[in-house]
Design a protein around this motif. Structure first.
Motif, short mmCIF file in Angstrom:
data_model
loop_
_atom_site.label_atom_id
_atom_site.label_comp_id
_atom_site.label_asym_id
_atom_site.label_seq_id
_atom_site.Cartn_x
_atom_site.Cartn_y
_atom_site.Cartn_z
N PHE A 16 0.81 -1.20 0.00
CA PHE A 16 0.00 0.00 0.00
C PHE A 16 0.85 1.26 0.00
O PHE A 16 1.85 1.36 0.71
N ARG A 17 0.43 2.22 -0.81
CA ARG A 17 1.02 3.54 -0.86
C ARG A 17 0.38 4.43 0.20
O ARG A 17 -0.63 4.09 0.80
N HIS A 18 0.96 5.63 0.40
CA HIS A 18 0.27 6.64 1.19
C HIS A 18 -0.98 7.08 0.45
O HIS A 18 -0.94 7.34 -0.76
N GLN A 19 -2.07 7.15 1.16
CA GLN A 19 -3.32 7.54 0.50
C GLN A 19 -3.22 8.97 -0.03
O GLN A 19 -3.79 9.30 -1.06
N ASP A 20 -2.48 9.85 0.66
CA ASP A 20 -2.32 11.23 0.22
C ASP A 20 -0.92 11.46 -0.35
O ASP A 20 -0.32 12.51 -0.18
N TRP A 21 -0.41 10.44 -1.10
CA TRP A 21 0.96 10.50 -1.61
C TRP A 21 1.20 11.71 -2.50
O TRP A 21 2.30 12.25 -2.55
N PHE A 22 0.15 12.17 -3.18
CA PHE A 22 0.32 13.19 -4.21
C PHE A 22 0.30 14.61 -3.65
O PHE A 22 0.70 15.55 -4.33
N ASN A 23 -0.18 14.80 -2.40
CA ASN A 23 -0.18 16.17 -1.86
C ASN A 23 0.24 16.26 -0.40
O ASN A 23 0.37 17.35 0.14
N ARG A 24 0.43 15.12 0.27
CA ARG A 24 0.89 15.10 1.67
C ARG A 24 0.05 16.02 2.55
O ARG A 24 0.56 16.69 3.44
N GLN A 25 -1.26 16.02 2.34
CA GLN A 25 -2.11 16.91 3.12
C GLN A 25 -2.04 16.59 4.61
O GLN A 25 -2.12 17.50 5.44
N SER A 26 -1.87 15.33 4.96
CA SER A 26 -1.81 14.97 6.38
C SER A 26 -0.57 15.52 7.05
O SER A 26 -0.52 15.60 8.28
N CYS A 27 0.43 15.91 6.26
CA CYS A 27 1.66 16.50 6.81
C CYS A 27 1.61 18.02 6.79
O CYS A 27 2.63 18.68 7.05
N ASN A 28 0.45 18.59 6.42
CA ASN A 28 0.30 20.05 6.30
C ASN A 28 1.21 20.63 5.23
O ASN A 28 1.62 21.78 5.30
N TYR A 29 1.54 19.83 4.22
CA TYR A 29 2.42 20.28 3.16
C TYR A 29 1.66 21.18 2.20
O TYR A 29 0.54 20.87 1.80
N THR A 30 2.27 22.30 1.82
CA THR A 30 1.62 23.25 0.91
C THR A 30 2.51 23.60 -0.27
O THR A 30 2.27 24.58 -0.96
N GLY A 31 3.56 22.83 -0.51
CA GLY A 31 4.49 23.11 -1.59
C GLY A 31 4.02 22.56 -2.92
O GLY A 31 2.86 22.17 -3.08
N PRO A 32 4.94 22.50 -3.90
CA PRO A 32 4.57 22.01 -5.23
C PRO A 32 4.20 20.54 -5.20
O PRO A 32 4.71 19.76 -4.40
N LEU A 33 3.30 20.15 -6.09
CA LEU A 33 2.83 18.77 -6.17
C LEU A 33 3.44 18.08 -7.38
O LEU A 33 3.90 18.73 -8.31
N PRO A 34 3.48 16.74 -7.37
CA PRO A 34 4.02 16.02 -8.52
C PRO A 34 3.27 16.35 -9.80
O PRO A 34 2.07 16.60 -9.79
N ALA A 35 3.99 16.37 -10.91
CA ALA A 35 3.37 16.70 -12.19
C ALA A 35 2.55 15.54 -12.73
O ALA A 35 1.65 15.74 -13.53
#
Length: 279
Positions: free
Chosen positions: A216-235
């Motif tokens: 299993f991958r991280h469910q929020d792998w593409f934006n890391r919302q659970s980590c409060n990440y607000t930077g650039p997202l994968p293309a």
């Protein structure tokens, strides 16, 4: 390593590489030993669906005191010498859903023997042992083809997955994905700092890392919302959606990239659904 979401000073989109705590050691290593991934290695990791914003190459300690080199991205570790064993992914449909890796556990290896290690400095604490028992029970309660047999001790030869403690005062843990041979990833490394969290939070982290071991991958792998990440997202979206799982990316899944101090350690409905669909 899986990170406690409040400790964000060093967390990057890769999911928690604490590079600001590491000092440059390049000059101390032989020239033939890679310290940073090459462009080709990063391309391979990206095509596997690994976030490559801050991949490092690190010596990961084993339960017996030896170390082996791994690519590290957050709580995901890929063996340095085994990179070619992992399949690549194509960019699939977008959508905030539950995701898996291309390799899952083959039917022949779904009776999984888990060892909670109890030897020397790598021994799980009493709290960690209880949490591991709870996490394994959560998996075994589901009506699918995965079956976990948990023991405690030091007989690593008889184990498919070994869960052991590493000397790291921060909260978190690390593991990897099944390789092309169809076996689960073998090592779950629990940071010693997890002893400062509740048994339920330890259960959550153990269950999360076992989830990686079975694909299993991280469910929020593409934006890391659970980590409060607000930077650039994968293309691109190089991950495999599990058909039938919910559209929401914030389902309080046990597979979210970061965790908080009040986790109960239990599967969400989407976790249960995705496990039963996949296995």
């Amino acid at each position: 390593m899986r990170k406690f979401r409040l400790l964000m000073a060093c967390i990057i989109v890769a999911g928690g590489i604490t590079s600001c705590q590491k000092e440059e050691t390049k000059n101390e290593l032989p020239e033939e030993v890679a310290v940073q991934p090459t462009k080709a290695e990063l391309e391979k990791l990206f095509n596997m669906g690994i976030n490559i914003d801050n991949v490092t190459i690190e010596d990961i300690p084993s339960f017996d005191g030896t170390t082996t080199k791994h690519f590290v991205s957050g709580d995901i570790t890929i063996p340095y010498d085994g990179l070619d064993d992992y399949a690549e992914l194509g960019a699939l449909e977008d959508g905030n859903k539950q995701y898996r890796t291309p390799n899952i556990v083959a039917p022949a290896f779904r009776n999984i023997r888990i060892l909670g290690y109890t030897g020397g400095g790598a021994a799980l604490s009493s709290k960690m042992q209880t949490a591991l028992s709870w996490a394994v029970a959560n998996y075994n309660a589901l009506p699918n083809t995965l079956n976990f047999n948990l023991t405690f001790g030091t007989n690593t030869a008889a184990a498919d997955i070994i869960v052991y403690k590493v000397n790291n005062s921060s909260g978190g843990a690390s593991a990897g994905f099944p390789s092309s041979n169809g076996r689960p990833y073998r090592y779950v490394r629990i940071n010693s700092g997890m002893d400062s969290f509740t048994t339920n939070v330890n259960e959550h982290v153990m269950g999360h890392e076992i989830g990686h071991c079975v694909g299993f991958r991280h469910q929020d792998w593409f934006n890391r919302q659970s980590c409060n990440y607000t930077g650039p997202l994968p293309a691109e979206s190089p991950a495999i959606w599990i058909p039938g799982t919910p559209l929401s990316f914030y389902e309080d899944s046990i597979m979210l990239a970061c965790f908080g101090p009040n986790e109960d350690g239990e599967f969400s409905s989407s976790d249960i659904q995705s496990l039963n669909i996949l296995y």
